[in-house]
Design a protein around this motif. Structure first.
Motif, short mmCIF file in Angstrom:
data_model
loop_
_atom_site.label_atom_id
_atom_site.label_comp_id
_atom_site.label_asym_id
_atom_site.label_seq_id
_atom_site.Cartn_x
_atom_site.Cartn_y
_atom_site.Cartn_z
N LEU A 293 15.54 -44.90 42.98
CA LEU A 293 14.17 -45.98 42.78
C LEU A 293 13.13 -45.11 42.25
O LEU A 293 12.66 -44.30 42.81
CB LEU A 293 14.25 -46.58 44.22
N ALA A 294 12.63 -45.40 41.20
CA ALA A 294 11.56 -45.01 40.60
C ALA A 294 10.30 -45.98 40.72
O ALA A 294 10.57 -46.93 40.19
CB ALA A 294 11.40 -44.38 39.27
N ILE A 295 9.10 -45.54 41.22
CA ILE A 295 7.92 -46.60 41.54
C ILE A 295 6.82 -46.20 40.66
O ILE A 295 6.19 -44.80 40.98
CB ILE A 295 7.65 -46.86 42.87
N THR A 296 6.51 -46.76 39.61
CA THR A 296 5.19 -46.62 38.83
C THR A 296 4.05 -47.11 39.60
O THR A 296 4.08 -48.62 39.60
CB THR A 296 5.32 -46.80 37.24
N VAL A 297 3.24 -46.64 40.16
CA VAL A 297 2.08 -47.35 41.11
C VAL A 297 1.00 -47.55 40.07
O VAL A 297 0.48 -47.12 39.42
CB VAL A 297 1.65 -46.02 42.00
N GLN A 298 0.81 -49.08 40.23
CA GLN A 298 -0.35 -49.33 39.20
C GLN A 298 -1.24 -49.83 40.28
O GLN A 298 -0.99 -50.46 41.54
CB GLN A 298 0.23 -50.42 38.21
N GLU A 299 -2.28 -50.31 39.75
CA GLU A 299 -3.65 -50.81 40.73
C GLU A 299 -3.35 -52.30 41.19
O GLU A 299 -3.55 -52.50 42.48
CB GLU A 299 -4.84 -50.70 39.92
N LYS A 300 -2.68 -53.17 40.25
CA LYS A 300 -2.72 -54.37 41.00
C LYS A 300 -1.01 -54.72 40.97
O LYS A 300 -0.84 -55.37 41.82
CB LYS A 300 -2.88 -55.30 39.73
N GLY A 348 3.97 -46.46 26.29
CA GLY A 348 4.28 -47.91 26.72
C GLY A 348 5.53 -48.55 26.48
O GLY A 348 5.62 -49.70 26.85
N LEU A 349 6.63 -47.86 25.79
CA LEU A 349 7.67 -48.55 25.23
C LEU A 349 8.79 -48.50 26.30
O LEU A 349 9.10 -47.41 26.55
CB LEU A 349 8.31 -47.89 24.02
N THR A 350 9.28 -49.68 26.72
CA THR A 350 10.40 -49.79 27.47
C THR A 350 11.51 -50.34 26.72
O THR A 350 11.56 -51.49 26.09
CB THR A 350 10.12 -50.62 28.76
N GLN A 351 12.76 -49.56 26.71
CA GLN A 351 13.84 -50.13 26.14
C GLN A 351 15.25 -50.26 26.89
O GLN A 351 15.65 -49.59 27.95
CB GLN A 351 14.43 -48.94 25.15
N ASN A 389 0.47 -51.97 27.30
CA ASN A 389 -0.59 -51.36 27.01
C ASN A 389 -0.97 -50.47 28.01
O ASN A 389 -1.21 -50.60 29.26
CB ASN A 389 -1.98 -52.34 27.16
N VAL A 390 -0.68 -49.04 27.54
CA VAL A 390 -0.82 -47.89 28.66
C VAL A 390 -2.21 -47.73 29.45
O VAL A 390 -2.46 -47.25 30.39
CB VAL A 390 -0.59 -46.53 28.23
N GLU A 391 -3.30 -48.21 28.81
CA GLU A 391 -4.69 -48.28 29.24
C GLU A 391 -4.92 -49.36 30.17
O GLU A 391 -5.20 -49.32 31.39
CB GLU A 391 -5.75 -48.31 28.36
N THR A 392 -4.36 -50.80 29.95
CA THR A 392 -4.76 -51.69 31.04
C THR A 392 -3.60 -52.04 31.76
O THR A 392 -3.70 -52.93 32.55
CB THR A 392 -4.83 -53.32 29.87
N GLU A 393 -2.44 -51.35 31.49
CA GLU A 393 -1.01 -51.56 32.29
C GLU A 393 -0.75 -52.76 32.05
O GLU A 393 0.18 -53.32 33.08
CB GLU A 393 -1.40 -51.15 33.78
N LYS A 394 -1.04 -53.83 31.00
CA LYS A 394 -0.54 -55.13 30.87
C LYS A 394 0.59 -54.94 29.91
O LYS A 394 0.60 -54.29 28.83
CB LYS A 394 -1.30 -55.98 30.73
N LEU A 395 1.58 -56.19 30.01
CA LEU A 395 2.40 -56.52 28.87
C LEU A 395 1.90 -56.64 27.29
O LEU A 395 0.79 -57.61 27.59
CB LEU A 395 3.38 -57.47 29.19
N ASP A 396 2.06 -56.22 26.52
CA ASP A 396 1.62 -56.57 25.01
C ASP A 396 2.60 -57.35 24.19
O ASP A 396 2.37 -58.27 23.69
CB ASP A 396 1.25 -55.13 24.41
#
Length: 599
Positions: A293-300, A348-351, A389-396
């Motif tokens: 399990l990999a967890i990418t910790v984001q602020e929200k 920020g690309l997930t395939q 978006n790697v800066e805002t951590e939101k889907l583009d």
């Protein structure tokens, strides 16, 4: 005449010592430059002095003792040796000191003043040293230092050297200093012949690029490899590795861990869990399996990625995560599933990718196609690209290549589904919600059309070259047909049941993970290997044990009216406190289903 009698007296004494030395194995005087008695010394004691040619020399049961001056209490077979004392046993053990006491009856020795004990692989220095020849045990409790060429220097407050086993046992404030690292522990068993070190209690090994913590460990100081258990932890650069059992190879900058593993990356704000892991520092790579399990910790909203196997490579500015074999993705507003998932953290690309060995005509290919859920929408296709978006951590944006299929359930009907399919799909996100979808080439749609009161107006079915869809509040608001071929709106009663599903329709809502725990629901039962633990700590034996007390008491029986010299300068037995493990703060991570075998 008086001088003659005195000389005759000493000759008789020396003759008797030599005559019975072999029979009773008494102390033998090999050489003395000058021999005398003194009224200031106990009756029957002899004083031996060296001459210009050589030192006073004694022999007893294979031990040779040299000194500049000695007092020999012959009735108790006890020697006090002064100045430049050398005590040698066989060809391998050599001790020097300023002062030594030795009992021929108990075979106990006490050395003081710049004591140096040398054996083939190490040199021990201390201020006071006790030596039991019967048990072949040397002991100090006034701080000592052991120097070994290849493994460095070891200091401790208390130490023992077992000559038969060729083993040191250090306790209290133990420090091993090596050019490459410093080891601190409370208990250390060390074998100088092979450089093997066994650690007990809270211990650290700190090098230039790494720090190891363990409460039960083994370290090969020659090969620079170790095995660590009990709250084991390895820190290097920005990563921390914890696990039930950790193997570490300093020369290769490699670590592997088994059972209940966590790898925390502070720079990439990520946590990786599993039950077997390999970490290569120089390659900046982590390989982990067994409920990985990999967890990418984001602020929200953190992102969770699970697969049979995970591999992370590259430094923080160019990090790649690969998840393969039944890979799953989850965050609060997004979930996905594919044979493998590839994440480029820089772009920020997930395939989401299908395995190459499965063709689109394979009988099982539909179940294996990558699938992505965003809120109420399900998207499938041969390959899915998700861009953030790697800066805002939101889907583009979202791209689905080949056999794109978008499905959303009509919540007011029993089995109605809004469906759109085509060759490719491009979606745009705003605040992590999809709001625009373009279906490109060979577009088809089935849409349940409702008025403002949510009353069903009819079911639309159409075909066109392409379709543009506007979505508001997770519902289709507007559909634009580009190069429409045909289309019609049917009352629900007139819409053929057989036509309610477009070709290739596959609703997979039951596969969607709705929580982190759901990522593991399809996994086989977890059976962890039983770790063969390192041996528990065995407290050192007392230097003054029952056998020593018995020897001392026996030595005093021959001279009951004199103080028993064999009982002089005996050390108090150590009080060894119970080992108490440190409380290692563990990273809080989401609960995961575990079926762990007792260890």
């Amino acid at each position: 005449m008086s001088s003659f009698k005195s000389s005759l007296f000493f000759a008789v004494i020396l003759f008797s010592v030599f005559s019975f030395s072999q029979e009773k194995q008494r102390i033998t005087v090999e050489y003395s430059g000058n021999t005398s008695s003194s009224p200031d010394i106990e009756e029957g004691a002899l004083v031996f002095l060296r001459d210009a040619s050589q030192q006073v020399h004694f022999v007893h049961k294979g031990v040779n003792l040299w000194c500049d001056k000695a007092i020999y209490y012959q009735d108790q077979e006890y020697i006090e040796a002064f100045s430049n004392v050398v005590m040698k046993q066989g060809d391998s053990i050599n001790m020097v000191a300023k002062y030594v006491e030795y009992s021929g009856k108990t075979e106990l020795a006490f050395a003081q003043g710049e004591v140096v004990l040398t054996e083939p692989q190490s040199v021990l220095t201390t201020d006071k040293l006790y030596f039991d020849r019967t048990r072949q045990l040397a002991y100090y409790n006034t701080k000592g230092k052991v120097v070994r060429d290849t493994s460095g220097t070891i200091t401790s407050q208390i130490g023992r050297y077992y000559m038969n086993a060729k083993k040191y046992q250090f306790t209290k404030d133990v420090v091993l200093v090596n050019p490459d690292y410093t080891l601190n522990t409370e208990r250390l068993d060390f074998f100088p012949d092979n450089g093997h070190a066994y650690l007990f209690g809270p211990s650290t090994i700190i090098g230039e690029t790494s720090k190891i913590y363990t409460e039960r460990g083994f370290y090969d100081t020659n090969a620079n490899v170790g095995h660590f258990q009990r709250n084991a932890k390895v820190d290097y650069d920005s990563r921390t590795i914890t696990g039930d059992s950790i193997y570490f190879d300093r020369n290769r900058s490699f670590a592997s861990a088994s059972n209940n593993i966590t790898v925390t990356d502070t720079i990439n704000n990520s946590i990786v869990k599993g039950h077997y892991a390999e970490v290569w520092r120089d390659k900046d790579s982590v390989f982990i399996t067994k409920r990985a399990l990999a967890i990418t910790v984001q602020e929200k909203d953190s992102v969770y990625l699970h697969a049979d196997t995970l591999m992370m490579t590259g430094k923080e500015n160019n990090r790649i995560t690969r998840a393969y074999y039944n890979a799953k993705l989850y965050k609060s507003d997004l979930a996905g599933k594919a044979d493998s998932i590839h994440v480029n953290h820089k772009t920020g690309l997930t395939q989401l990718i299908n395995l190459a060995r499965y063709s689109s005509t394979d009988a099982f290919a539909t179940a294996r196609k990558p699938v992505l859920w965003n809120l109420g929408n399900q998207m499938t296709g041969d390959t899915i690209h998700l861009i953030s978006n790697v800066e805002t951590e939101k889907l583009d944006s979202l791209k689905v290549f080949n056999n794109a299929f978008l499905v959303s359930k009509d919540t007011l009907s029993d089995d109605g589904f809004n469906q759109i399919k085509g060759q490719r799909l491009i979606g745009l996100f705003r605040d992590n919600e999809i709001y625009n979808v373009d279906i490109i080439k060979n577009a088809e749609t089935i849409r349940y059309m409702r008025n403002d009161a949510n009353e069903l107006i009819g079911i639309q079915k159409s075909k066109s070259g392409s379709i543009n869809i506007q979505i508001i509040d997770q519902a289709i608001d507007e559909v634009r047909f580009i190069n429409q071929i045909d289309g019609n709106i049917f009352p629900e009663a007139d819409f053929p049941r057989s036509s309610k599903r477009l070709r290739g329709f596959d609703w997979r809502g039951e596969e969607r993970p709705l929580s982190v725990d759901d990522l593991f629901k399809d996994d086989p039962p977890l059976v962890l290997p039983k770790i063969t633990g390192l041996q528990d700590y065995v407290p050192p034996e007392d230097f003054i044990d029952d056998s020593v007390i018995e020897r001392i008491e026996e030595a005093g029986k021959a001279t009951p009216n004199k103080p028993n010299k064999a009982a002089r300068n005996l050390p108090a037995n150590d009080t060894i406190p119970t080992l108490k493990p440190n409380q290692v703060k563990k990273v809080k991570i989401p609960k995961e289903k575990k079926e762990k075998e007792d260890q």
